[in-house]
Design an enzyme around this catalytic site. Sequence first.
Site, PDB file in Angstrom:
ATOM      1  N   THR A  46       0.820  -1.215   0.000  1.00  0.00           N
ATOM      2  CA  THR A  46       0.000   0.000   0.000  1.00  0.00           C
ATOM      3  C   THR A  46       0.851   1.261   0.000  1.00  0.00           C
ATOM      4  OG1 THR A  46      -1.811  -1.140   1.061  1.00  0.00           O
ATOM      5  CG2 THR A  46      -1.766   1.226   1.364  1.00  0.00           C
ATOM      6  N   SER A  92       1.332  -7.549  -0.431  1.00  0.00           N
ATOM      7  CA  SER A  92       2.081  -8.550   0.348  1.00  0.00           C
ATOM      8  C   SER A  92       1.238  -9.783   0.674  1.00  0.00           C
ATOM      9  CB  SER A  92       2.690  -7.939   1.606  1.00  0.00           C
ATOM     10  OG  SER A  92       1.715  -7.723   2.583  1.00  0.00           O
ATOM     11  N   THR A 125       1.728  -4.221   4.320  1.00  0.00           N
ATOM     12  CA  THR A 125       1.627  -4.447   5.768  1.00  0.00           C
ATOM     13  C   THR A 125       1.020  -5.806   6.121  1.00  0.00           C
ATOM     14  OG1 THR A 125      -0.525  -3.353   5.884  1.00  0.00           O
ATOM     15  CG2 THR A 125       1.430  -1.973   6.245  1.00  0.00           C
ATOM     16  N   LYS A 198       0.576  -7.211  13.072  1.00  0.00           N
ATOM     17  CA  LYS A 198      -0.430  -6.260  12.582  1.00  0.00           C
ATOM     18  C   LYS A 198      -1.707  -6.526  13.359  1.00  0.00           C
ATOM     19  CE  LYS A 198      -2.637  -4.567   8.357  1.00  0.00           C
ATOM     20  NZ  LYS A 198      -2.796  -4.643   6.909  1.00  0.00           N
TER      21      LYS A 198
HETATM   22  N1  ASP Z   1      -2.711  -5.578   1.115  1.00  0.00           N
HETATM   23  C1  ASP Z   1      -1.675  -4.574   1.315  1.00  0.00           C
HETATM   24  C2  ASP Z   1      -0.347  -5.306   1.327  1.00  0.00           C
HETATM   25  O1  ASP Z   1      -0.073  -5.981   2.265  1.00  0.00           O
HETATM   26  C3  ASP Z   1      -1.935  -3.843   2.575  1.00  0.00           C
HETATM   27  C4  ASP Z   1      -0.892  -2.829   2.974  1.00  0.00           C
HETATM   28  O2  ASP Z   1       0.197  -2.739   2.438  1.00  0.00           O
HETATM   29  O3  ASP Z   1      -1.182  -2.054   3.920  1.00  0.00           O
HETATM   30  O4  ASP Z   1       0.384  -5.207   0.387  1.00  0.00           O
END
Ligand code: ASP
Length: 362
Positions: A46, A92, A125, A198
């Site tokens: 993100t 991710s 994340t 998280k």
């Molecule tokens: N779905 C995203 C990821 O993990 C969420 C984020 O980066 O906050 O790439």
Amino acid sequence: MHRHPTAVGLRLALLGWLLLSASHAAAAEKASEGKARIRILATGGTIAGAQTRQEDSAYKAGALDVEQLIAAVPSLKQLASLGGEQVANIGSQDMNDAVWLKLARRINALLATPDVDGIVVTHGTDTMEETAYFLNLVIRSDKPVVLVGAMRPATALGADGPANLYNAVAVATHPGARGRGVLVVMNDEVHAARNVIKTNTTNVKSFESPNRGAAGLVHTGKVTWFEPVDTKHTHRSELSLEKVEKLPRVDILYAHANMSADLLEAAVKSGARGLVIAGVGNGNMSQQALEVLARAVKQGVAVVRSTRLMSGLVLRNSEVDDDKLGFVASGELNPAKSRVLLQLALTRTKDPAQLQRYFQEY
Ligand code: ASP
């Protein structure tokens, strides 16, 4: 009337542009003279996400590249001499063993040279806690390695990525980061890879270390450290990727009321070499599940009891007789981190006692 630019005019414009970029480059070089040399390795997430409309919650992770991320925070040049590399550009949720191996090998190679003082990895994340812990176990250097992400895409109102990236680079240049293992910087906090999880789907205050607390704080690039972790990591880790071409399959299964054992059997049949149970409470599960797992151990499958809860320890031989059944208790490690450690530990041993030692020491 439309006029064609003359050849001389074009040449002058080009010369002006070249002089301007040369002076920008010279200014940037001057700003980073004598500064720590930090390499930013981007993997997506993100922090590199973009929306089509700012008022939408919909966005695409991994839409910007590493140069765009760096360019968005011009003051980074005051902190460090920077270089960027794109290792992957994915959400991710799609993180996998292949990217982990590529990323870890690249970081080890960079940190082995005298030209790199520290690494910042930009990452989604969702699985950041897993990648951070994986690197914590296989990076052979005491130089700083810092993971950073964002809860809001780069185009959002109040995007948190730029401040997080600034703080992450500041942490990576800080002498106190050396030898602390892999760190995660989010929302003005520094966390040890082993401890951090998280905890919230969308809030910028999502990353916490429930059992031990944060490793430090970082505000506008100024760092305050708390107690370092006492478990083995990075330069003190005996786990490594030397001679490892593929990681063994380890599955996580979630315990709940009315838990049947069909999925456990399916995992073993599908070739899992290890199973991690996200147990209820202190790593518990139904009698039926215990029986299937006891048989799996006899077939050479490693079984780790973790917990679906956010904090506390999974203790050995509490309500489950681990000694008798040949199980491993995960201690402080949640299911996601238990899976990472088990994958790496299984490249060394299948012996439950040895596996338990890894869970105590790492
Ligand atoms: N779905 C995203 C990821 O993990 C969420 C984020 O980066 O906050 O790439």
